[in-house]
Write an enzyme that holds these catalytic residues in place. Structure first.
Site, PDB file in Angstrom:
ATOM      1  N   LYS A  90       0.813  -1.221   0.000  1.00  0.00           N
ATOM      2  CA  LYS A  90       0.000   0.000   0.000  1.00  0.00           C
ATOM      3  C   LYS A  90       0.850   1.276   0.000  1.00  0.00           C
ATOM      4  O   LYS A  90       0.455   2.297  -0.541  1.00  0.00           O
ATOM      5  CB  LYS A  90      -0.953  -0.011   1.188  1.00  0.00           C
ATOM      6  CG  LYS A  90      -2.085  -1.014   0.985  1.00  0.00           C
ATOM      7  CD  LYS A  90      -3.267  -0.690   1.841  1.00  0.00           C
ATOM      8  CE  LYS A  90      -4.497  -1.459   1.398  1.00  0.00           C
ATOM      9  NZ  LYS A  90      -4.384  -2.911   1.676  1.00  0.00           N
ATOM     10  N   GLU A 112     -10.119   7.006   3.213  1.00  0.00           N
ATOM     11  CA  GLU A 112     -10.978   5.998   3.828  1.00  0.00           C
ATOM     12  C   GLU A 112     -10.096   4.818   4.216  1.00  0.00           C
ATOM     13  O   GLU A 112      -9.005   4.638   3.679  1.00  0.00           O
ATOM     14  CB  GLU A 112     -12.026   5.525   2.809  1.00  0.00           C
ATOM     15  CG  GLU A 112     -11.545   4.463   1.798  1.00  0.00           C
ATOM     16  CD  GLU A 112     -10.414   4.903   0.869  1.00  0.00           C
ATOM     17  OE1 GLU A 112     -10.265   6.121   0.644  1.00  0.00           O
ATOM     18  OE2 GLU A 112      -9.683   4.026   0.360  1.00  0.00           O
ATOM     19  N   SER A 379       1.445  -9.768  -1.263  1.00  0.00           N
ATOM     20  CA  SER A 379       1.125  -8.345  -1.069  1.00  0.00           C
ATOM     21  C   SER A 379       1.448  -7.830   0.330  1.00  0.00           C
ATOM     22  O   SER A 379       1.715  -6.642   0.499  1.00  0.00           O
ATOM     23  CB  SER A 379      -0.344  -8.092  -1.391  1.00  0.00           C
ATOM     24  OG  SER A 379      -1.193  -8.950  -0.646  1.00  0.00           O
TER      25      SER A 379
HETATM   26  C1  LIG Z   1      -5.270  -3.887   1.252  1.00  0.00           C
HETATM   27  C2  LIG Z   1      -4.583  -5.141   0.962  1.00  0.00           C
HETATM   28  C3  LIG Z   1      -4.948  -5.960  -0.132  1.00  0.00           C
HETATM   29  C4  LIG Z   1      -6.110  -5.651  -1.022  1.00  0.00           C
HETATM   30  O1  LIG Z   1      -6.037  -4.496  -1.771  1.00  0.00           O
HETATM   31  P1  LIG Z   1      -5.745  -4.481  -3.332  1.00  0.00           P
HETATM   32  O2  LIG Z   1      -6.038  -3.081  -3.706  1.00  0.00           O
HETATM   33  O3  LIG Z   1      -6.669  -5.463  -3.981  1.00  0.00           O
HETATM   34  O4  LIG Z   1      -4.336  -4.856  -3.519  1.00  0.00           O
HETATM   35  C5  LIG Z   1      -4.206  -7.097  -0.374  1.00  0.00           C
HETATM   36  N1  LIG Z   1      -3.183  -7.456   0.425  1.00  0.00           N
HETATM   37  C6  LIG Z   1      -2.815  -6.719   1.485  1.00  0.00           C
HETATM   38  C7  LIG Z   1      -1.676  -7.179   2.319  1.00  0.00           C
HETATM   39  C8  LIG Z   1      -3.497  -5.546   1.795  1.00  0.00           C
HETATM   40  O5  LIG Z   1      -3.120  -4.812   2.854  1.00  0.00           O
END
Ligand SMILES: *Cc1c(COP(=O)(O)O)cnc(C)c1O
Length: 403
Positions: A90, A112, A379
């Site tokens: 993020k 948000e 992610s």
């Molecule tokens: C917020 C988040 C997501 C989902 O958001 P995307 O916009 O779909 O990437 C996925 N993995 C993690 C670790 C997150 O914090």
């Protein structure tokens, strides 16, 4: 195939700006600033220097030797976005957007947050830039994620509870948009995923595409060729579009997005917008959307709080219709199994969101040859989920896999 929106922000029929004219004027100013900024080497240099020195990029591309040999099929690599500052992808986006806000002379950031991860990343970058920061969060989410509320406050942000409706992410977005419109000259809306009206999906893709720029170079260096599959979880779709971006033109690279099928495929038990939804307009853009019986945004759920949004980034809707990307699902229990599997084979605890992608890759790998390559976008890291896992195991909501 190319996948870029027209000047009006449409990817085919998806995206756009379904908002009153005065807001469109502001969004088009933002689009113009964005387009000019990414042509300006000084802006790009500043963005890249924060990615490197503040967030710790480039993130590694890691070969899962143990998991691969256990599954006995394709090679599995992880793009380690979990190693960014604050533990997820993020921050790539919040750094980019806050630099735009600074360029536009804005003094105040509005955002948000659902589970709190975007709120924390935004609060940190606002602190870094010395800007005032207000985060809208559903009152229900604030109760469930008290830790993240405290983290945002620690970072100097004000957290405002969204009291309407289900008191979760959708309502937080509604109230954040209203607050922004009420203070539109002074404030910048820092959106957390590849959703929203134009130019947000395009901006977020640009800032997150650093993931695939690096991954492309790294896999070429390690394997001398492009991967066969890319796998990423899809909430709003920002980590997935960042992972796909530089490979969309390489038709041989298969793109797999993974949505949460939660507890079941019944309405209210999942957040699989692309898999079960139909096109509809929410928060100013058209995309696949989960609807209730009246056609409004439907209730959503996932074990991974970062994945529960009833719509999805418009470019994913376009890629799905074009057949360029395919979208699959993983359930809560699939994600839990993958969470343990990766922890125990590689010593890497994934975020529950990312565990959905790992689950899909674990199903896929044994069906492929040993020479094939899967790159999974990891992610985020799972430290934030440890307390929730402990509680859910204790009360029997989930079960720990054998072994
Ligand atoms: C917020 C988040 C997501 C989902 O958001 P995307 O916009 O779909 O990437 C996925 N993995 C993690 C670790 C997150 O914090």
């Amino acid at each position: 195939m190319q996948s870029n929106p027209g000047a009006d922000g449409f990817f085919g029929e998806y995206g756009g700006q379904f908002l009153p004219q005065p807001i469109k004027v502001i969004l088009n100013q933002l689009a113009a600033t964005f387009e000019a900024s990414i042509q300006d080497p000084a802006f790009v240099r500043e963005f890249e220097s924060y990615l490197k020195d503040y967030s710790g990029r480039p993130t590694p591309l890691y070969f899962c030797r143990n998991l691969t040999s256990q599954l006995g099929g394709a090679k599995i690599y992880l793009k380690r976005e979990d190693l960014n500052h604050l533990g997820a992808h993020k921050i790539n986006n919040t750094i980019g957007q806050i630099l735009l806000a600074k360029r536009m002379g804005k003094k105040r950031i509005i955002a948000e947050t659902g589970a709190g991860q975007h709120g924390v990343a935004t609060s940190a970058t606002a602190a870094l830039m010395g800007m005032e920061c207000t985060i809208y969060m559903g009152a229900e989410d604030m109760k469930r994620q008290r830790h993240n509320v405290f983290r945002m406050e620690m970072l100097g942000a004000r957290v405002v509870p969204a009291m309407s409706g289900q008191q979760t992410l959708k309502e937080a977005v509604d109230e954040a948009i209203a607050a922004w419109v009420g203070d539109i000259d002074n404030s910048f809306y820092l959106l957390g995923s590849a959703v929203g009206p134009h130019p947000y999906p395009t901006m977020v893709k640009y800032f997150q595409s650093v993931i695939s720029k690096e991954a492309r170079e790294q896999i070429l260096e390690k394997e001398g060729r492009l991967p066969d599959y890319l796998v990423a979880c899809v909430g709003g779709g920002s980590n997935a579009i960042g992972m796909f971006a530089e490979f969309i033109k390489d038709e041989k690279v298969k793109l797999h997005g993974v949505e949460p099928s939660g507890r079941s495929m019944n309405l209210g038990d999942h957040a699989a917008s692309l898999t079960t939804g139909t096109p509809g307009i929410l928060h100013g853009f058209n995309s696949y959307m989960i609807k209730d019986h009246e056609g409004g945004p439907g209730p959503v759920y996932s074990i991974a709080a970062g994945l529960d949004y009833p719509s999805v980034g418009p470019e994913h809707s376009f890629l799905k219709d074009m057949g360029r990307a395919q979208y699959f699902t993983a359930s809560d229990q699939d994600a839990v199994n993958a969470f343990f599997a990766l922890s125990r084979t590689e010593g890497i605890v994934p975020a529950l969101e990312s565990a959905h992608a790992v689950a899909h890759a674990m199903n896929l790998a044994p069906t492929l040859g040993r020479e094939e390559i899967i790159v999974v976008n990891l992610s985020g890291r799972g430290d934030k989920d440890v307390a929730q896992m402990e509680e859910m195991l204790a009360n029997g909501t989930i079960v720990q896999p054998e072994g």
